[in-house]
Design an enzyme around this catalytic site. Structure first.
Site, PDB file in Angstrom:
ATOM      1  N   MET A 216     -10.067   2.419   1.254  1.00 35.19           N
ATOM      2  CA  MET A 216      -8.795   2.882   1.791  1.00 35.19           C
ATOM      3  C   MET A 216      -8.549   4.368   1.547  1.00 35.19           C
ATOM      4  SD  MET A 216      -5.292   0.764   1.529  1.00 35.19           S
ATOM      5  CE  MET A 216      -3.987   1.068   2.731  1.00 35.19           C
TER       6      MET A 216
ATOM      7  N   HIS B  86      -3.857  14.660  -0.825  1.00 40.06           N
ATOM      8  CA  HIS B  86      -4.244  15.764  -1.715  1.00 40.06           C
ATOM      9  C   HIS B  86      -3.775  17.114  -1.159  1.00 40.06           C
ATOM     10  CE1 HIS B  86      -7.743  13.644  -4.052  1.00 40.06           C
ATOM     11  NE2 HIS B  86      -6.638  12.943  -4.074  1.00 40.06           N
TER      12      HIS B  86
ATOM     13  N   HIS C  51       0.853  -1.198   0.000  1.00 42.08           N
ATOM     14  CA  HIS C  51       0.000   0.000   0.000  1.00 42.08           C
ATOM     15  C   HIS C  51       0.881   1.236   0.000  1.00 42.08           C
ATOM     16  CE1 HIS C  51      -3.570  -2.438   1.004  1.00 42.08           C
ATOM     17  NE2 HIS C  51      -2.759  -3.137   1.800  1.00 42.08           N
TER      18      HIS C  51
ATOM     19  N   HIS D  95      -8.210  -0.338  -4.387  1.00 45.18           N
ATOM     20  CA  HIS D  95      -7.980  -0.027  -2.967  1.00 45.18           C
ATOM     21  C   HIS D  95      -8.927   1.083  -2.487  1.00 45.18           C
ATOM     22  CE1 HIS D  95      -3.861  -2.062  -2.215  1.00 45.18           C
ATOM     23  NE2 HIS D  95      -4.432  -2.624  -3.269  1.00 45.18           N
TER      24      HIS D  95
ATOM     25  N   HIS E 119      -5.520   9.035   0.298  1.00 47.13           N
ATOM     26  CA  HIS E 119      -5.945   7.682  -0.081  1.00 47.13           C
ATOM     27  C   HIS E 119      -4.767   6.848  -0.531  1.00 47.13           C
ATOM     28  CE1 HIS E 119      -5.879   8.409  -4.534  1.00 47.13           C
ATOM     29  NE2 HIS E 119      -6.311   9.623  -4.235  1.00 47.13           N
ATOM     30  N   CYS E 120      -4.959   5.572  -0.558  1.00 44.55           N
ATOM     31  CA  CYS E 120      -3.979   4.646  -1.108  1.00 44.55           C
ATOM     32  C   CYS E 120      -4.046   4.731  -2.639  1.00 44.55           C
ATOM     33  CB  CYS E 120      -4.295   3.219  -0.642  1.00 44.55           C
ATOM     34  SG  CYS E 120      -2.995   2.035  -1.047  1.00 44.55           S
TER      35      CYS E 120
ATOM     36  N   ASP F 211      -1.393   8.863  -0.642  1.00 42.25           N
ATOM     37  CA  ASP F 211      -1.343  10.089  -1.445  1.00 42.25           C
ATOM     38  C   ASP F 211      -2.184  11.133  -0.706  1.00 42.25           C
ATOM     39  OD1 ASP F 211      -2.042  12.152  -3.254  1.00 42.25           O
ATOM     40  OD2 ASP F 211      -3.111  10.820  -4.612  1.00 42.25           O
TER      41      ASP F 211
ATOM     42  N   GLU G 113     -29.123  24.842   0.476  1.00 39.93           N
ATOM     43  CA  GLU G 113     -29.996  23.715   0.809  1.00 39.93           C
ATOM     44  C   GLU G 113     -29.235  22.397   0.629  1.00 39.93           C
ATOM     45  OE1 GLU G 113     -33.430  23.108  -1.887  1.00 39.93           O
ATOM     46  OE2 GLU G 113     -32.518  24.466  -3.326  1.00 39.93           O
ATOM     47  N   THR G 114     -28.356  22.355  -0.367  1.00 40.35           N
ATOM     48  CA  THR G 114     -27.623  21.143  -0.733  1.00 40.35           C
ATOM     49  C   THR G 114     -26.266  21.595  -1.258  1.00 40.35           C
ATOM     50  OG1 THR G 114     -29.723  20.079  -1.304  1.00 40.35           O
ATOM     51  CG2 THR G 114     -27.751  19.076  -2.225  1.00 40.35           C
TER      52      THR G 114
ATOM     53  N   HIS H 137     -28.449  13.661  -1.103  1.00 42.95           N
ATOM     54  CA  HIS H 137     -29.834  13.923  -1.540  1.00 42.95           C
ATOM     55  C   HIS H 137     -30.158  13.349  -2.918  1.00 42.95           C
ATOM     56  CE1 HIS H 137     -33.770  15.826  -1.904  1.00 42.95           C
ATOM     57  NE2 HIS H 137     -33.679  16.300  -0.688  1.00 42.95           N
TER      58      HIS H 137
ATOM     59  N   HIS I 255     -27.276  17.188   2.001  1.00 44.74           N
ATOM     60  CA  HIS I 255     -28.389  17.994   2.499  1.00 44.74           C
ATOM     61  C   HIS I 255     -28.647  17.605   3.947  1.00 44.74           C
ATOM     62  CE1 HIS I 255     -32.328  19.985   2.505  1.00 44.74           C
ATOM     63  NE2 HIS I 255     -32.808  18.890   3.050  1.00 44.74           N
TER      64      HIS I 255
END
Ligand SMILES: [Cu+2]
Ligand SMILES: [Cu+2]
Ligand SMILES: [Cu+2]
Ligand SMILES: [Cu+2]
Ligand SMILES: [Cu+2]
Ligand SMILES: [Cu+2]
Ligand code: NA
Ligand code: NA
Ligand code: NA
Ligand code: NA
Ligand code: NA
Ligand code: NA
Ligand SMILES: [Zn+2]
Ligand SMILES: [Zn+2]
Ligand SMILES: [Zn+2]
Ligand SMILES: [Zn+2]
Ligand SMILES: [Zn+2]
Ligand SMILES: [Zn+2]
Ligand SMILES: [Zn+2]
Ligand SMILES: [Zn+2]
Ligand SMILES: [Zn+2]
Lengths: 332, 332, 332
Positions: B156, B105, B100, B151, B140-141, B103, B286-287, B313, B262
């Site tokens: 993961m 971001h 594994h 993965h 994440h992997c 990474d 709202e969303t 939603h 939402h």
């Protein structure tokens, strides 16, 4: 032979007095030579495109009866400045089988030009549009009815960059420039599969492929997704390149499906909402949205050397379907 | 046993002089203890995670051979301030079967750390990253090729919160603080179904599950979606809680599919574009969108007691597939 | 007969002293008569809706056992100003078969009113909500459990427009007004297909249709998408209309699936993030996002006569599934 039709939308009386310049289109991911800040007043920018229906291999062993502007998917990026006019000569050679047209999201009225530009094989058409909103905008074929999605999902679209006359601005209103610019056109493909042979089907013409392809399209899930027309078109020897310290503008378009772009190892330093430059850019983005029917713009300054992956961050779509490119960055 | 590899990206020379603090990670939806406004200068924040491959029951009777950071889906939220360094010790126990990596971001270069952190079972790796952009970001992997989506869609991933040193600001630039913060990790799962038994299939290992799972993944539609690893992980006795008058920060991540959040009965008072805090937050939502490969942040002050549903939603995805939690609010 | 239940959320003591006005609801795409800038102080706006379960033909030969507010899909747009109260009388006639309720995304607490408004056939309920955030917001039935997605994807939703008391503002904070306003409600439908007859199945009641429909819903891809309840509801003789020089406000909602709106030949001059008017609108948009569970607002001033297509710019969804309308623009 039919006479050339000339269509005009949003074009003012004085257009005949403006300077005319010819722009040589190039294949994506590259852009025509251009100035970031406009020199002089509004111009008429003349471009020529040939429509080309052709079979393309989107992945080793997977073929599509594609329709293209200028032989590439996506079609070439055109570049003008706000206030310029674009004058497109669009030619549909007799070697093609279908009527096509062009709709510019950048333009106003007449279905974006789609209503003025239907060209049968053997014809050409000229369209002049005024480019009065800065941003990057999709163009695509939209010949009517079912042919609209069929032409678009078999590859017939590109984009137009309308730069502000005084160039780009960051989130604080300060001028920014790019050292390089790349155009990535994402395309969802809907390729019928043959259960008997265990292979994707191959067809002799766009019409022959249409019935089966429409059935896959109806299911809404593409079978393949490419950046610039072929899985691997932007990796390995074809990777985009940059140097440490360089600022790169990434223009990305999708004519049909939504996507979400991420630069593995990098960021969107500046991402303009809708790819429209009169909006304040958002900053520090890990991933950014490009809607179906939208072209967007993200700017990044590379700080470290190495390989960066430029992906649609649905990682299934990136790795299994093909929506992945690389940026190779040299320096220290 | 292989020696520990140490990777560094964006790390400056003076890092060895900085104060080092150890952060105890906790299971989502909770966050480690932290200050909203940083005390003192930049620090090196040390965290330790163990990779755990394990079968989990994502819904009664539905099992996945999952891969996890620290045994949970999502992995734990880490918390630092802008300008801090994160120093992660990532351990891959011999009880696991696969290589594994990780990474971030939030980081810059080296594939977000992915290029520096491959660890085989029995190994550990140390990664130092500089956290120079405030926001909440996915990690994440991404071990390479087909293993990247596999993965990620087997669980993961997690997220890192990089707070501005002086805390959060509202749309008018005024400081805001939260009384509580929750981390919701949404996960699409692709579980093969057995037509003969009428049940979802169960496998003995990630490798055994892989072939069938990839076929479902290719179809792009998840069969199940969870908030925090199991349908019901955030409902009933496990509901999130708040009191009338309290301001809650909801951090939400999706590593692969787009979602739309939402709060039934509530709103996004402040929603930061991309979950990045140098952007002006939007209000009265709202969303709000969370893209695949994005973590976002929304803040709400509860005004009424009662149960609130916190949903994706697409109500099919919420109710039928599982993407639904509750907030139980006490007070008058 | 059960007595009328009265529910109140966010309602202050002085509401009984406020002026009361009755608003006559009309069928979409039209809106009730209203002032753009509020006259006088906060009011109680009274509306009445009847729930109607009915079979509708969403496309020639394709039928759905729909559930509707007031007999239309979407239900009617209601219009108030920020600070007003909405008082809804919701009636569920004995001719219906199911219990329903209503959740207003505009409101606060009590599941948006959903917790206060369950009405069995033969009952009515009254709900008062305070409308304290300007924007356009979805309302929908959310009776609990599996019935939430089922009622929503069979048509039971609409929207509420909460105008700022002093009207709309552009990206520079300058007042803007519209000459016309249209309400487009997009709806994904999940209609079971009969392989034997080669036709979409038809059912005798919502309950009879439910089992098969849920199976299609689970696959997440709608079979049909409409603007205002029927393919073609906004084309031909039913096209929206405008004149050159007129400014049109397009209100668009989706209760379940994400969409992306484009006006072929036009633009979003102003597009408000989340359809919430306290946000600075973005400008020059070619395409704009409406999330599942969101209503949005886009304003455009028409410059050229002719037919404009108003589409979900997934062109498969527009042309093959039905998400397409027209605006017919007169003038010179
Ligand atoms: Cu075409
Ligand atoms: Cu990444
Ligand atoms: Cu992994
Ligand atoms: Cu709701
Ligand atoms: Cu309902
Ligand atoms: Cu268009
Ligand atoms: Na347009
Ligand atoms: Na654009
Ligand atoms: Na990154
Ligand atoms: Na983020
Ligand atoms: Na709400
Ligand atoms: Na809205
Ligand atoms: Zn064509
Ligand atoms: Zn035409
Ligand atoms: Zn278009
Ligand atoms: Zn792994
Ligand atoms: Zn590696
Ligand atoms: Zn990623
Ligand atoms: Zn109902
Ligand atoms: Zn209830
Ligand atoms: Zn809702």
């Amino acid at each position: 032979e039919a006479p050339t039709k000339i269509g005009e939308i949003g074009v003012e009386a004085n257009v005949k007095d403006l300077e005319r310049v010819s722009q040589k289109l190039v294949n994506p991911p590259f852009l025509p030579e251009h100035d970031q800040v406009a020199k002089g007043g509004p111009k008429v920018v003349q471009v020529v495109m040939d429509i080309e229906e052709k079979e393309i291999e989107i992945k080793p062993g997977v073929f599509v009866q594609a329709m293209t502007f200028n032989g590439t998917n996506p079609g070439p990026m055109m570049v003008v400045h706000e206030g310029d006019y674009l004058e497109l000569t669009l030619r549909n050679p007799l070697t093609n089988t279908m009527t096509h047209n062009i709709d510019f999201h950048a333009s106003t009225g007449a279905l974006g030009g789609g209503g003025l530009t239907h060209v049968a094989p053997g014809q050409q058409t000229i369209l002049r549009i005024k480019c009065d909103r800065p941003g990057v905008f999709v163009y695509h074929c939209a010949p009517g009815g079912i042919m609209i999605p069929y032409h678009v999902v078999t590859g017939m679209y590109g984009a137009l960059l309308v730069l502000p006359r005084d160039g780009l601005k960051d989130n604080n209103g300060k001028s920014v420039t790019y050292d390089k610019v790349y155009y990535i056109g994402e395309q969802g493909w809907y390729v019928p599969f043959d259960d008997k042979t265990g292979k994707y089907k191959r067809y002799s013409s766009p019409i022959a492929a249409m019935g089966d392809t429409l059935k896959i399209m109806e299911g809404l899930n593409p079978t393949h997704i490419t950046f610039n027309g072929k899985v691997g078109a932007l990796t390995g020897d074809n990777a985009m390149t940059a140097k440490v310290g360089e600022t790169v503008l990434f223009l990305h378009s999708q004519a049909n499906e939504d996507t979400r772009i991420h630069l593995i190892g990098g960021h969107g330093d500046l991402v303009w909402p809708g790819g429209s430059f009169n909006n304040t850019p958002t900053v520090d983005r890990e991933t950014w949205s490009i809607l179906g029917g939208e072209a967007g713009a993200a700017m990044y300054t590379f700080k470290q050397p190495g390989v960066y992956a430029y992906v649609n961050h649905n990682l299934i779509e990136a790795v299994m379907l093909g929506a992945l490119g690389h940026v190779s960055v040299e320096g220290e």
